[in-house]
Design a protein around this motif. Structure first.
Motif, PDB file in Angstrom:
ATOM      1  N   LEU A   1     -73.989 -15.049  -0.813  1.00  0.00           N
ATOM      2  CA  LEU A   1     -73.052 -14.221  -0.057  1.00  0.00           C
ATOM      3  C   LEU A   1     -72.596 -13.028  -0.890  1.00  0.00           C
ATOM      4  O   LEU A   1     -72.598 -11.884  -0.407  1.00  0.00           O
ATOM      5  CB  LEU A   1     -71.841 -15.054   0.373  1.00  0.00           C
ATOM      6  CG  LEU A   1     -70.683 -14.278   1.014  1.00  0.00           C
ATOM      7  CD1 LEU A   1     -71.123 -13.634   2.321  1.00  0.00           C
ATOM      8  CD2 LEU A   1     -69.485 -15.201   1.248  1.00  0.00           C
ATOM      9  N   ILE A   2     -72.201 -13.289  -2.124  1.00  0.00           N
ATOM     10  CA  ILE A   2     -71.736 -12.196  -2.989  1.00  0.00           C
ATOM     11  C   ILE A   2     -72.843 -11.180  -3.218  1.00  0.00           C
ATOM     12  O   ILE A   2     -72.616  -9.969  -3.113  1.00  0.00           O
ATOM     13  CB  ILE A   2     -71.230 -12.752  -4.333  1.00  0.00           C
ATOM     14  CG1 ILE A   2     -70.021 -13.661  -4.118  1.00  0.00           C
ATOM     15  CG2 ILE A   2     -70.874 -11.614  -5.287  1.00  0.00           C
ATOM     16  CD1 ILE A   2     -69.624 -14.450  -5.360  1.00  0.00           C
ATOM     17  N   ARG A   3     -74.047 -11.651  -3.514  1.00  0.00           N
ATOM     18  CA  ARG A   3     -75.164 -10.739  -3.789  1.00  0.00           C
ATOM     19  C   ARG A   3     -75.472  -9.872  -2.568  1.00  0.00           C
ATOM     20  O   ARG A   3     -75.616  -8.643  -2.680  1.00  0.00           O
ATOM     21  CB  ARG A   3     -76.401 -11.560  -4.186  1.00  0.00           C
ATOM     22  CG  ARG A   3     -77.679 -10.741  -4.439  1.00  0.00           C
ATOM     23  CD  ARG A   3     -77.617  -9.896  -5.699  1.00  0.00           C
ATOM     24  NE  ARG A   3     -77.399 -10.677  -6.889  1.00  0.00           N
ATOM     25  CZ  ARG A   3     -78.373 -11.238  -7.630  1.00  0.00           C
ATOM     26  NH1 ARG A   3     -79.638 -11.086  -7.284  1.00  0.00           N
ATOM     27  NH2 ARG A   3     -78.067 -11.907  -8.725  1.00  0.00           N
ATOM     28  N   ALA A   4     -75.581 -10.494  -1.405  1.00  0.00           N
ATOM     29  CA  ALA A   4     -75.902  -9.739  -0.191  1.00  0.00           C
ATOM     30  C   ALA A   4     -74.786  -8.759   0.155  1.00  0.00           C
ATOM     31  O   ALA A   4     -75.043  -7.624   0.575  1.00  0.00           O
ATOM     32  CB  ALA A   4     -76.153 -10.700   0.970  1.00  0.00           C
ATOM     33  N   PHE A   5     -73.548  -9.197  -0.024  1.00  0.00           N
ATOM     34  CA  PHE A   5     -72.399  -8.335   0.249  1.00  0.00           C
ATOM     35  C   PHE A   5     -72.421  -7.117  -0.669  1.00  0.00           C
ATOM     36  O   PHE A   5     -72.247  -5.965  -0.219  1.00  0.00           O
ATOM     37  CB  PHE A   5     -71.115  -9.137   0.045  1.00  0.00           C
ATOM     38  CG  PHE A   5     -69.856  -8.414   0.428  1.00  0.00           C
ATOM     39  CD1 PHE A   5     -69.337  -8.528   1.697  1.00  0.00           C
ATOM     40  CD2 PHE A   5     -69.163  -7.640  -0.502  1.00  0.00           C
ATOM     41  CE1 PHE A   5     -68.162  -7.881   2.065  1.00  0.00           C
ATOM     42  CE2 PHE A   5     -67.995  -6.976  -0.156  1.00  0.00           C
ATOM     43  CZ  PHE A   5     -67.499  -7.101   1.133  1.00  0.00           C
ATOM     44  N   GLU A   6     -72.644  -7.333  -1.941  1.00  0.00           N
ATOM     45  CA  GLU A   6     -72.636  -6.231  -2.902  1.00  0.00           C
ATOM     46  C   GLU A   6     -73.816  -5.288  -2.705  1.00  0.00           C
ATOM     47  O   GLU A   6     -73.667  -4.069  -2.852  1.00  0.00           O
ATOM     48  CB  GLU A   6     -72.639  -6.782  -4.332  1.00  0.00           C
ATOM     49  CG  GLU A   6     -71.368  -7.515  -4.721  1.00  0.00           C
ATOM     50  CD  GLU A   6     -70.170  -6.581  -4.851  1.00  0.00           C
ATOM     51  OE1 GLU A   6     -69.777  -6.272  -5.987  1.00  0.00           O
ATOM     52  OE2 GLU A   6     -69.646  -6.158  -3.798  1.00  0.00           O
ATOM     53  N   GLU A   7     -74.965  -5.841  -2.366  1.00  0.00           N
ATOM     54  CA  GLU A   7     -76.114  -4.975  -2.101  1.00  0.00           C
ATOM     55  C   GLU A   7     -75.841  -4.066  -0.906  1.00  0.00           C
ATOM     56  O   GLU A   7     -76.184  -2.878  -0.932  1.00  0.00           O
ATOM     57  CB  GLU A   7     -77.360  -5.827  -1.868  1.00  0.00           C
ATOM     58  CG  GLU A   7     -77.887  -6.484  -3.140  1.00  0.00           C
ATOM     59  CD  GLU A   7     -79.051  -7.421  -2.891  1.00  0.00           C
ATOM     60  OE1 GLU A   7     -79.756  -7.752  -3.854  1.00  0.00           O
ATOM     61  OE2 GLU A   7     -79.245  -7.857  -1.725  1.00  0.00           O
ATOM     62  N   ARG A   8     -75.208  -4.612   0.129  1.00  0.00           N
ATOM     63  CA  ARG A   8     -74.892  -3.789   1.287  1.00  0.00           C
ATOM     64  C   ARG A   8     -73.806  -2.762   0.946  1.00  0.00           C
ATOM     65  O   ARG A   8     -73.866  -1.606   1.393  1.00  0.00           O
ATOM     66  CB  ARG A   8     -74.436  -4.664   2.455  1.00  0.00           C
ATOM     67  CG  ARG A   8     -74.340  -3.929   3.787  1.00  0.00           C
ATOM     68  CD  ARG A   8     -75.719  -3.439   4.261  1.00  0.00           C
ATOM     69  NE  ARG A   8     -76.579  -4.528   4.594  1.00  0.00           N
ATOM     70  CZ  ARG A   8     -76.703  -5.053   5.824  1.00  0.00           C
ATOM     71  NH1 ARG A   8     -75.995  -4.553   6.837  1.00  0.00           N
ATOM     72  NH2 ARG A   8     -77.537  -6.040   6.047  1.00  0.00           N
TER      73      ARG A   8
END
Length: 325
Positions: free
Chosen positions: A17-24
């Protein structure tokens, strides 16, 4: 706090979740949808996931300018968090906190903080207040290696140790204070510096979420037993620059080989190897839907009305001192 059987997959879910959120968020900051840019947490996800997995609902955290991961790991709604970063009225703080000051007191998130090290004394105060009111509260204070030379952090160490307060000091040592290598900025080492205050201090592999969770469990247990504060130096690495603006600048303070070497220890990939492929794929699909929904929510939310610019500045509802508006 998950049970031991659920923990490995839950750690992966939180990090994903954190990785996908930060990438977006990176994408949106580079296109201008997020004004002012962000401090990406990509690479450090194991620390937030591991620490927050061991906290109870009554516990609290304080965060940093690189705080999205902490806020999400503590359970904040990704949609409202993204709306906050985008400055929308549906955000966690009505769009007024933004990327560096998001908070949700209902979840024990006492705020990210744009001032280096400023969360440490807030955590100490929260732990003391919990004790005074008869509540069993453990406070986890996140800060970077650059904060170890901030006087207020050392003062927080001292007070927590003198009063034997239940605080877990979590130093995310990612090797750099903006662009300055830690070995050029810090005399001695982090663990020895914290140990000098008489508290239990240890180094942790900050790229391994399960190790972070295990050491945090020990620290939290010591706090609940009244053994005083604990210091964890989580040795980690940010895969991107200090700030998203580095994507548009030429800064040569890190060798490509160094970044590549740390990427080989990607915390998500490490945790992925410990889980069934079907479970990982299901989580990945779930998180992709969550992030898409968060983006739609943030984009469709209203921006604040300039007429309300002075609202919510004071606890008593005052909009400003007489004669100032």
């Amino acid at each position: 706090m998950a049970n031991s059987e659920e923990l490995p997959l839950n750690l992966y879910r939180t990090m994903r979740l954190i990785r996908a959120f930060e990438e977006r968020c990176l994408e949106m900051s580079l296109t201008g949808e997020i004004v002012g840019g962000i401090h990406p947490y990509i690479g450090q996800e194991a620390v937030a996931a591991g620490v927050c997995s061991q906290l109870r609902p009554q516990d609290v955290i304080t965060s940093t300018h690189r705080g999205h991961g902490h806020v999400l790991a503590r359970g904040a709604d990704p949609a409202r968090m993204l709306a906050e970063i985008c400055g929308k009225t549906t955000g966690l703080n009505l769009g007024r906190g933004g990327s560096m000051h998001a908070a949700d007191v209902s979840l024990g998130i006492l705020g990210a903080n744009g001032i280096v090290g400023a969360g440490a004394p807030i955590a100490v105060g929260a732990a003391w207040a919990g004790r005074q009111s008869g509540r069993e509260v453990v406070a986890a204070a996140f800060f970077g290696d650059g904060a170890l030379s901030q006087g207020v952090v050392l003062e927080a160490f001292n007070l927590a140790a003198v009063w034997s307060l239940p605080v877990v000091f979590v130093c995310e040592n990612n090797g750099y204070s903006t662009t300055l290598p830690v070995d050029q900025a810090l005399a001695g080492d982090a663990v020895s510096r914290a140990a000098g205050f008489g508290m239990t201090s240890m180094a942790v592999d900050g790229m391994d979420a399960e190790e972070v969770a295990a050491r945090t469990a020990e620290a939290v247990d010591a706090c609940r037993r009244g053994a005083g504060p604990v210091f964890l130096e989580c040795r980690t690495y940010r895969f991107f620059g200090h700030h998203s603006f580095e994507q548009q600048m030429t800064l040569n303070y890190r060798e490509e080989a160094e970044v590549a070497g740390w990427r080989e220890r990607d915390p998500l990939e490490l945790q992925r190897t410990r889980l069934p492929r079907e479970a990982v794929e299901a989580v990945d699909a779930e998180i992709a839907r969550t992030i898409d929904a968060a983006v739609d929510f943030a984009r469709s939310s209203e921006a604040p009305d300039p007429a309300d610019a002075l609202a919510h500045l004071y606890a008593d509802g005052t909009t400003g001192r007489p004669g100032t508006v």
